[in-house]
Design an enzyme around this catalytic site. Sequence first.
Site, short mmCIF file in Angstrom:
data_model
loop_
_atom_site.label_atom_id
_atom_site.label_comp_id
_atom_site.label_asym_id
_atom_site.label_seq_id
_atom_site.Cartn_x
_atom_site.Cartn_y
_atom_site.Cartn_z
N CYS A 33 77.75 0.39 -79.52
CA CYS A 33 76.70 -0.56 -79.15
C CYS A 33 75.38 0.18 -78.93
O CYS A 33 75.24 0.98 -78.00
CB CYS A 33 77.13 -1.31 -77.89
N CYS A 36 73.60 -0.51 -75.58
CA CYS A 36 74.34 0.15 -74.50
C CYS A 36 73.87 1.60 -74.35
O CYS A 36 73.67 2.10 -73.23
CB CYS A 36 75.85 0.14 -74.78
#
Length: 334
Positions: A33, A36
């Site tokens: 991600c 993230c």
Amino acid sequence: MASKTVHIESAAQFSQLLNSSRIVVADFYADWCGPCKAIAPYYEKLSTELSRPNHITFTKVNTDNQRDIAQTYNITAMPTFMIFKAGRETKRIRGADPKALDAAIKSLAEEAASAGEGASSSSSGATSLGGTFLGASLPKGYTDITENVDQLNLDFLNLSSDASGPRSVFTTTAPSALSKAKKQGDNAEKDWIESDTDAQLMLYIPFQSTLKVHSLFITSIPTPTADDEEVTRPSVLRLYTNTANVLSFEEGDAAAPTQDITLTPESWDSKTHTARVDLRFVKFQNCTSLVVYVVEGEDGDAEKTRIDRIRIIGESGEKRQMGKLEKIGDEQGE
């Protein structure tokens, strides 16, 4: 400087942190991600600045490795930040939003800091409810159902007459041993139970209703006896459901338990001396009684095992007719 962020490796570890820390912040992320990764340094900065032992704990949960946890909390987007207070969700932030994350966490950090002194001097803190001592935070969606215990028909084996009777462990007040003003010894208020000839205990706990039992909160505050006998906490437990009466120790050793449990030193909260024992909920759906067999104590050399409080956590059902208990193995699927 070593990171203060706790990387979650199991559901049990996450549950333990929710019990032991007043506030828990969780970063649900994935290695693939991009957002993230972008917000990770900022999250680590907040963790470094605001982490406080037992008051505010920052965690990271890899959703690919901990799918059960992600499913439990219905995580559908990464990153998702969740804030828990006393084991309950209070805030959820979806996406890499530094401003929202900063505002939410710093507000709770100030609250944790201002409550620090009170938490250190209080025996129950967030682990009490309506004047009832629990010793641990209630799991989301469940309540204290100890009032359903049929205290008239309790039957405990190998109980020392030097301590208190079976009903004392279901008292709603905090254990007297948690009060620094109380001194242990012959003149102390004895509101706990201890084993007698060895460290084993067999506890028969019938219910007034058919219960769904999610977990047990067991409080144990071992202190040497007046004769300087070593006292220990429970370590190895065997649980049995729906027995018509107490099991003998021979029957406990021979019968297949509903669940085996091993408590470690990390299972016990350092302030309340309470271990939250999570059960395999599917096996405790229709409980009319519970037998707790303390097989071993934490200290193998100790002569006595002590229990100060037990709370039953779950869901209560309809009142049942007393005397109609089933035997081990009578449940469908056993």
